[in-house]
Design a protein around this motif. Structure first.
Motif, PDB file in Angstrom:
ATOM      1  N   LYS A  14       0.835  -1.208   0.000  1.00  0.00           N
ATOM      2  CA  LYS A  14       0.000   0.000   0.000  1.00  0.00           C
ATOM      3  C   LYS A  14       0.874   1.265   0.000  1.00  0.00           C
ATOM      4  O   LYS A  14       0.620   2.214  -0.740  1.00  0.00           O
ATOM      5  CB  LYS A  14      -0.916  -0.022   1.219  1.00  0.00           C
ATOM      6  CG  LYS A  14      -1.858   1.161   1.317  1.00  0.00           C
ATOM      7  CD  LYS A  14      -2.745   1.021   2.544  1.00  0.00           C
ATOM      8  CE  LYS A  14      -3.739   2.140   2.676  1.00  0.00           C
ATOM      9  NZ  LYS A  14      -3.167   3.423   2.975  1.00  0.00           N
ATOM     10  N   ILE A  15       1.909   1.250   0.813  1.00  0.00           N
ATOM     11  CA  ILE A  15       2.816   2.403   0.885  1.00  0.00           C
ATOM     12  C   ILE A  15       3.549   2.596  -0.441  1.00  0.00           C
ATOM     13  O   ILE A  15       3.719   3.730  -0.905  1.00  0.00           O
ATOM     14  CB  ILE A  15       3.806   2.242   2.056  1.00  0.00           C
ATOM     15  CG1 ILE A  15       3.044   2.349   3.388  1.00  0.00           C
ATOM     16  CG2 ILE A  15       4.931   3.259   1.979  1.00  0.00           C
ATOM     17  CD1 ILE A  15       3.851   1.926   4.602  1.00  0.00           C
ATOM     18  N   LEU A  16       3.980   1.501  -1.065  1.00  0.00           N
ATOM     19  CA  LEU A  16       4.663   1.603  -2.356  1.00  0.00           C
ATOM     20  C   LEU A  16       3.759   2.264  -3.395  1.00  0.00           C
ATOM     21  O   LEU A  16       4.204   3.144  -4.130  1.00  0.00           O
ATOM     22  CB  LEU A  16       5.090   0.221  -2.844  1.00  0.00           C
ATOM     23  CG  LEU A  16       6.298  -0.378  -2.143  1.00  0.00           C
ATOM     24  CD1 LEU A  16       6.420  -1.857  -2.471  1.00  0.00           C
ATOM     25  CD2 LEU A  16       7.572   0.363  -2.512  1.00  0.00           C
ATOM     26  N   LEU A  17       2.519   1.845  -3.453  1.00  0.00           N
ATOM     27  CA  LEU A  17       1.584   2.405  -4.424  1.00  0.00           C
ATOM     28  C   LEU A  17       1.449   3.923  -4.245  1.00  0.00           C
ATOM     29  O   LEU A  17       1.350   4.668  -5.218  1.00  0.00           O
ATOM     30  CB  LEU A  17       0.219   1.730  -4.296  1.00  0.00           C
ATOM     31  CG  LEU A  17      -0.781   2.009  -5.395  1.00  0.00           C
ATOM     32  CD1 LEU A  17      -0.213   1.677  -6.774  1.00  0.00           C
ATOM     33  CD2 LEU A  17      -2.053   1.228  -5.161  1.00  0.00           C
ATOM     34  N   GLU A  18       1.502   4.377  -3.005  1.00  0.00           N
ATOM     35  CA  GLU A  18       1.419   5.813  -2.712  1.00  0.00           C
ATOM     36  C   GLU A  18       2.762   6.525  -2.918  1.00  0.00           C
ATOM     37  O   GLU A  18       2.795   7.743  -3.055  1.00  0.00           O
ATOM     38  CB  GLU A  18       0.946   6.014  -1.275  1.00  0.00           C
ATOM     39  CG  GLU A  18      -0.455   5.494  -1.034  1.00  0.00           C
ATOM     40  CD  GLU A  18      -0.822   5.404   0.444  1.00  0.00           C
ATOM     41  OE1 GLU A  18       0.022   5.717   1.308  1.00  0.00           O
ATOM     42  OE2 GLU A  18      -1.964   4.995   0.731  1.00  0.00           O
ATOM     43  N   SER A  19       3.862   5.768  -2.932  1.00  0.00           N
ATOM     44  CA  SER A  19       5.202   6.351  -2.998  1.00  0.00           C
ATOM     45  C   SER A  19       5.802   6.370  -4.403  1.00  0.00           C
ATOM     46  O   SER A  19       6.623   7.230  -4.718  1.00  0.00           O
ATOM     47  CB  SER A  19       6.159   5.581  -2.080  1.00  0.00           C
ATOM     48  OG  SER A  19       5.718   5.636  -0.746  1.00  0.00           O
ATOM     49  N   TRP A  20       5.445   5.398  -5.233  1.00  0.00           N
ATOM     50  CA  TRP A  20       5.998   5.357  -6.583  1.00  0.00           C
ATOM     51  C   TRP A  20       5.677   6.643  -7.328  1.00  0.00           C
ATOM     52  O   TRP A  20       4.579   7.185  -7.230  1.00  0.00           O
ATOM     53  CB  TRP A  20       5.428   4.195  -7.373  1.00  0.00           C
ATOM     54  CG  TRP A  20       5.902   2.841  -6.957  1.00  0.00           C
ATOM     55  CD1 TRP A  20       7.128   2.499  -6.470  1.00  0.00           C
ATOM     56  CD2 TRP A  20       5.159   1.630  -7.013  1.00  0.00           C
ATOM     57  NE1 TRP A  20       7.184   1.148  -6.227  1.00  0.00           N
ATOM     58  CE2 TRP A  20       5.985   0.596  -6.553  1.00  0.00           C
ATOM     59  CE3 TRP A  20       3.865   1.317  -7.424  1.00  0.00           C
ATOM     60  CZ2 TRP A  20       5.566  -0.726  -6.492  1.00  0.00           C
ATOM     61  CZ3 TRP A  20       3.448   0.004  -7.362  1.00  0.00           C
ATOM     62  CH2 TRP A  20       4.292  -1.004  -6.901  1.00  0.00           C
ATOM     63  N   SER A  21       6.655   7.122  -8.066  1.00  0.00           N
ATOM     64  CA  SER A  21       6.479   8.350  -8.839  1.00  0.00           C
ATOM     65  C   SER A  21       7.593   8.427  -9.881  1.00  0.00           C
ATOM     66  O   SER A  21       8.410   7.505  -9.995  1.00  0.00           O
ATOM     67  CB  SER A  21       6.553   9.568  -7.915  1.00  0.00           C
ATOM     68  OG  SER A  21       7.883   9.755  -7.465  1.00  0.00           O
ATOM     69  N   LEU A  22       7.642   9.526 -10.594  1.00  0.00           N
ATOM     70  CA  LEU A  22       8.758   9.746 -11.526  1.00  0.00           C
ATOM     71  C   LEU A  22      10.087   9.838 -10.785  1.00  0.00           C
ATOM     72  O   LEU A  22      11.140   9.665 -11.388  1.00  0.00           O
ATOM     73  CB  LEU A  22       8.517  11.016 -12.341  1.00  0.00           C
ATOM     74  CG  LEU A  22       7.517  10.878 -13.487  1.00  0.00           C
ATOM     75  CD1 LEU A  22       7.226  12.241 -14.108  1.00  0.00           C
ATOM     76  CD2 LEU A  22       8.013   9.901 -14.536  1.00  0.00           C
ATOM     77  N   GLU A  23      10.029  10.093  -9.482  1.00  0.00           N
ATOM     78  CA  GLU A  23      11.254  10.152  -8.674  1.00  0.00           C
ATOM     79  C   GLU A  23      11.849   8.756  -8.439  1.00  0.00           C
ATOM     80  O   GLU A  23      13.031   8.629  -8.171  1.00  0.00           O
ATOM     81  CB  GLU A  23      10.973  10.806  -7.322  1.00  0.00           C
ATOM     82  CG  GLU A  23      10.523  12.244  -7.396  1.00  0.00           C
ATOM     83  CD  GLU A  23      11.605  13.164  -7.928  1.00  0.00           C
ATOM     84  OE1 GLU A  23      12.779  12.999  -7.578  1.00  0.00           O
ATOM     85  OE2 GLU A  23      11.257  14.066  -8.718  1.00  0.00           O
ATOM     86  N   SER A  24      11.007   7.719  -8.523  1.00  0.00           N
ATOM     87  CA  SER A  24      11.495   6.358  -8.289  1.00  0.00           C
ATOM     88  C   SER A  24      11.663   5.560  -9.585  1.00  0.00           C
ATOM     89  O   SER A  24      12.349   4.532  -9.593  1.00  0.00           O
ATOM     90  CB  SER A  24      10.588   5.602  -7.310  1.00  0.00           C
ATOM     91  OG  SER A  24       9.250   5.608  -7.745  1.00  0.00           O
ATOM     92  N   SER A  25      11.050   6.005 -10.673  1.00  0.00           N
ATOM     93  CA  SER A  25      11.247   5.380 -11.991  1.00  0.00           C
ATOM     94  C   SER A  25      10.815   6.342 -13.088  1.00  0.00           C
ATOM     95  O   SER A  25       9.722   6.904 -13.027  1.00  0.00           O
ATOM     96  CB  SER A  25      10.441   4.093 -12.133  1.00  0.00           C
ATOM     97  OG  SER A  25      10.512   3.624 -13.474  1.00  0.00           O
ATOM     98  N   SER A  26      11.650   6.473 -14.095  1.00  0.00           N
ATOM     99  CA  SER A  26      11.313   7.342 -15.221  1.00  0.00           C
ATOM    100  C   SER A  26      10.182   6.758 -16.066  1.00  0.00           C
ATOM    101  O   SER A  26       9.620   7.444 -16.915  1.00  0.00           O
ATOM    102  CB  SER A  26      12.547   7.578 -16.100  1.00  0.00           C
ATOM    103  OG  SER A  26      13.031   6.341 -16.594  1.00  0.00           O
ATOM    104  N   LYS A  27       9.813   5.505 -15.836  1.00  0.00           N
ATOM    105  CA  LYS A  27       8.733   4.858 -16.588  1.00  0.00           C
ATOM    106  C   LYS A  27       7.375   4.974 -15.885  1.00  0.00           C
ATOM    107  O   LYS A  27       6.361   4.544 -16.416  1.00  0.00           O
ATOM    108  CB  LYS A  27       9.064   3.379 -16.813  1.00  0.00           C
ATOM    109  CG  LYS A  27      10.313   3.198 -17.662  1.00  0.00           C
ATOM    110  CD  LYS A  27      10.668   1.740 -17.797  1.00  0.00           C
ATOM    111  CE  LYS A  27      11.952   1.579 -18.585  1.00  0.00           C
ATOM    112  NZ  LYS A  27      12.368   0.174 -18.656  1.00  0.00           N
ATOM    113  N   TRP A  28       7.353   5.548 -14.693  1.00  0.00           N
ATOM    114  CA  TRP A  28       6.121   5.687 -13.917  1.00  0.00           C
ATOM    115  C   TRP A  28       5.084   6.514 -14.675  1.00  0.00           C
ATOM    116  O   TRP A  28       5.415   7.453 -15.396  1.00  0.00           O
ATOM    117  CB  TRP A  28       6.431   6.374 -12.590  1.00  0.00           C
ATOM    118  CG  TRP A  28       5.211   6.673 -11.764  1.00  0.00           C
ATOM    119  CD1 TRP A  28       4.641   5.867 -10.838  1.00  0.00           C
ATOM    120  CD2 TRP A  28       4.420   7.865 -11.785  1.00  0.00           C
ATOM    121  NE1 TRP A  28       3.534   6.468 -10.279  1.00  0.00           N
ATOM    122  CE2 TRP A  28       3.380   7.699 -10.853  1.00  0.00           C
ATOM    123  CE3 TRP A  28       4.468   9.038 -12.511  1.00  0.00           C
ATOM    124  CZ2 TRP A  28       2.416   8.671 -10.622  1.00  0.00           C
ATOM    125  CZ3 TRP A  28       3.510  10.011 -12.285  1.00  0.00           C
ATOM    126  CH2 TRP A  28       2.498   9.826 -11.342  1.00  0.00           C
TER     127      TRP A  28
END
Length: 117
Positions: A13-27
């Motif tokens: 759940k936390i990952l889903l809220e945390s993933w962004s362009l900051e964690s992957s350029s493919k987001w």
């Protein structure tokens, strides 16, 4: 002080809220798990231990975790097709080759802050 028990579902759940362009350029908003497998496997390994595993897919290696003899692929939602897992043992160095220090540090900080606040 009581040690906090962390559940994989809580991290997911936390990952889903945390993933962004900051964690992957493919987001993207439409596919937030896209490109997050290496960085996510590393952060989950930091928090829960276990092993980092990999499976070869058409676009390259896909990384995920094995914890207590159970597979946890927290980024499988990025794929339309089902994955045929090979469960090949990987390591932090291989998973890190799928990300970079800035993305890793960002995601680790976001997840740790949410877990331990």
């Amino acid at each position: 002080m009581e040690k906090k028990t962390i559940k994989v579902e809580e991290i997911k759940k936390i990952l889903l809220e945390s993933w962004s362009l900051e964690s992957s350029s493919k987001w993207s908003k439409e596919n937030p798990a896209k490109g997050q497998c290496g960085v996510t496997a590393l952060v989950v390994n930091d928090i829960l231990g276990g092993e980092i595993m990999k499976t070869k897919l058409p676009d390259g290696w896909h990384f995920y975790n094995f914890i207590n003899k159970k597979r946890y692929d927290l980024t499988d939602s990025q794929f339309i097709e089902n994955i045929t897992y090979k469960d090949l043992l990987s390591n932090r160095e291989e998973a890190f080759a799928d990300t970079n220090a800035k993305q890793y540090n960002y995601l680790k900080q976001k997840v740790s802050t949410a877990l331990f606040r």
